[in-house]
Design an enzyme around this catalytic site. Sequence first.
Site, PDB file in Angstrom:
ATOM      1  N   GLU A 260       0.840  -1.194   0.000  1.00  0.00           N
ATOM      2  CA  GLU A 260       0.000   0.000   0.000  1.00  0.00           C
ATOM      3  C   GLU A 260       0.883   1.255   0.000  1.00  0.00           C
ATOM      4  OE1 GLU A 260      -4.307   0.140   1.722  1.00  0.00           O
ATOM      5  OE2 GLU A 260      -3.028   0.999   3.252  1.00  0.00           O
TER       6      GLU A 260
ATOM      7  N   HIS B  66       7.065 -27.518   1.549  1.00  0.00           N
ATOM      8  CA  HIS B  66       6.221 -28.566   0.985  1.00  0.00           C
ATOM      9  C   HIS B  66       5.070 -27.966   0.186  1.00  0.00           C
ATOM     10  CE1 HIS B  66       8.537 -31.300   3.459  1.00  0.00           C
ATOM     11  NE2 HIS B  66       8.489 -30.337   4.354  1.00  0.00           N
TER      12      HIS B  66
ATOM     13  N   LYS C 282     -13.323   1.347  -3.930  1.00  0.00           N
ATOM     14  CA  LYS C 282     -14.373   1.723  -2.973  1.00  0.00           C
ATOM     15  C   LYS C 282     -15.516   2.419  -3.694  1.00  0.00           C
ATOM     16  CE  LYS C 282     -11.597   2.512   1.180  1.00  0.00           C
ATOM     17  NZ  LYS C 282     -11.027   3.570   2.014  1.00  0.00           N
TER      18      LYS C 282
HETATM   19  O1  LIG Z   1      -8.757   2.685   9.682  1.00  0.00           O
HETATM   20  P1  LIG Z   1      -9.708   2.898   8.552  1.00  0.00           P
HETATM   21  O2  LIG Z   1      -9.946   4.344   8.271  1.00  0.00           O
HETATM   22  O3  LIG Z   1     -10.994   2.168   8.789  1.00  0.00           O
HETATM   23  O4  LIG Z   1      -9.053   2.324   7.251  1.00  0.00           O
HETATM   24  C1  LIG Z   1      -8.729   0.969   7.150  1.00  0.00           C
HETATM   25  C2  LIG Z   1      -7.773   0.737   6.026  1.00  0.00           C
HETATM   26  O5  LIG Z   1      -8.329   1.180   4.812  1.00  0.00           O
HETATM   27  C3  LIG Z   1      -7.335   1.806   4.023  1.00  0.00           C
HETATM   28  O6  LIG Z   1      -7.549   3.162   4.033  1.00  0.00           O
HETATM   29  C4  LIG Z   1      -7.378   1.311   2.617  1.00  0.00           C
HETATM   30  O7  LIG Z   1      -8.682   1.271   2.173  1.00  0.00           O
HETATM   31  C5  LIG Z   1      -6.034   1.461   4.718  1.00  0.00           C
HETATM   32  O8  LIG Z   1      -5.035   2.324   4.402  1.00  0.00           O
HETATM   33  C6  LIG Z   1      -6.460   1.462   6.123  1.00  0.00           C
HETATM   34  O9  LIG Z   1      -5.545   0.835   6.947  1.00  0.00           O
END
Ligand SMILES: O=P(O)(O)OC[C@H]1O[C@](O)(CO)[C@@H](O)[C@@H]1O
Length: 620
Positions: free
Chosen positions: A399, A428, A533
């Site tokens: 990321e 394995h 998203k």
């Molecule tokens: O802590 P949040 O805001 O729920 O985000 C969870 C995760 O989602 C992300 O933003 C990626 O979608 C990550 O970087 C982060 O750790």
Amino acid sequence: MAALSNLHSAAAVAATSLNTNSSSSSLASTQHHPITLRPRYQPDRSPRLAIRTTTAKSASRDAAAAETSRTARLEKDPAALWRRYVDWLYRHRELGLWLDVSRIGFTDEFVEEMRPRFEKAFRHMEELERGAIANPDEGRMVGHYWLRNSKLAPSEGLRKEIDRTLDSLCRFADDVITGKIKPPASPEGRFTQILSVGIGGSALGPQFVAEALAPVNPPLKIRFVDNTDPAGIDHQIAQLGPELASTLVIVISKSGGTPETRNGLLEVQKAFREAGLDFTKQGVAITQEGSLLDKTAKLEGWVARFPMFDWVGGRTSEMSAVGLLPAALQGINIREMLAGAALMDEVNRTTELKNNPAALLALCWYWASGGVGSKDMVVLPYKDSLLLFSRYLQQLVMESLGKEFDLDGKRVNQGLAVYGNKGSTDQHAYIQQLREGVHNFFATFIEVLRDRPAGHDWELEPGVTCGDYLFGMLQGTRAALYANDRESITVTVQEVTPRSVGALIALYERAVGIYASLVNINAYHQPGVEAGKKAAGDVLALQKRVLAVLKEASCKQPIEQLTLNEVAERCHAPDEIEMIYKIVTHMAANERASIAEGDSASPGSLRVCLGECNVDNLYG
Ligand SMILES: O=P(O)(O)OC[C@H]1O[C@](O)(CO)[C@@H](O)[C@@H]1O
């Protein structure tokens, strides 16, 4: 006995290959260290640019040729290799940690060529620690290093906030463990379980640390809801059973608005309602001040709230309340974790490459992957308790480094793919391909010297313990890979302790930061995650329209059964017919829509509706 013969054959393969290669590399063996190999990295010619100016075929031929010439030059002479090992071996005495980079074939020329980049990277890290805006896109400071040494924080206010949060979470954990803070309806009169609800950086650190460090009988056991999979959530809740009444639910979300986490919370709250329990008396929130989650927890009067700081990213949040609260509640010594991380940070501030383990890692990554992520990093901890380290690193590295554009806005499509499980289990599974198959990786072995607590060891055959086998498997695999020109790094720790785990986390956090500077990208944002998203949001919006259309059709007399084309038309989404088919299929599989007519294998023949009409489930 099967295991024994496997070990023997692995060692034999390694020995044979080493012998064969050492005799054929007499040229290398006459060289004195430092070895003088042709550098793979050409500082003035971007590999990407070079590929663009050639055809795909010739580019791949060039790459293959470069690969052959480079790997053919990996040092194989045992005496020279030993000198290289000793020369580059990093050791942190107090932490009981070693870093061996001798099986990565970088050259002295390469190190020299990289020096200006490292100087820049060290400057960046210094500025970042002093509070510069290191995440330009989001205009944020990046301060996870202050969490383990608050004196470094750029203002008195921040320092106090860090110390206050740490003190208050320690006090809270003590009060929960001792039963001072207790659940209202538990027969045990104290909390016995934690259910952590969070995803990504709000789950992976706590999961890794729990697996690595939780004692056999922790004061509170931990479970995780880290997905919006209803069956997965049901499973966790079912496993808790009546202990739901003594479960502390920690909801972790920096943004406080991540859909998967919100769904997890709603599901858990429903389970509480059904069990006649008051969730607010058992809920804790860890989130940014003022987030939706924070406001909800405040309004509803949850047991506690802890802040997640704006300047700590999710994937570097293990040393914040995110990681520390769950760890403390499991009886893990979090001050030791912090101390290990602080010690590691300290040495990683040196600008002497050889004495800076994080920089050494970054150097190896750059060499091994050509600075463009051309090879994957396979992480192999030879210790069951470190199983989740590769999964944790996967987010931290990918990321952070997987970016489309560099800091100058140039399209670079950077990254470094990480995967792995544990040794010798993987021996394995996929080591066969690593040694003989497609050469698209470098390995990182994580070695733990202490096999098991003192006084528990025994020899399962004369002179050999179970741990000796694990040791043999690691060393054999490392040798066998190298003999076949597969490069590797080895990180060794004396023991898996809060201190060494803290140090490992800090080591990789800094290596990622340095590497990001080397390749000129922003390691602290994740714009790419937004596309998925948003697309998910679009699908759910379309589903609502489909439902509305089907509802309206169901209200007609007789009920209208619609073709997919008709649904798409009425949704004003003719281009979305494939997605509409998938939506209907999913709803039918969950008894929320019906396939009234037609064959599931030919979507064009389907007629769909809601409710009780002539149910012929797609999977029926
Ligand atoms: O802590 P949040 O805001 O729920 O985000 C969870 C995760 O989602 C992300 O933003 C990626 O979608 C990550 O970087 C982060 O750790």
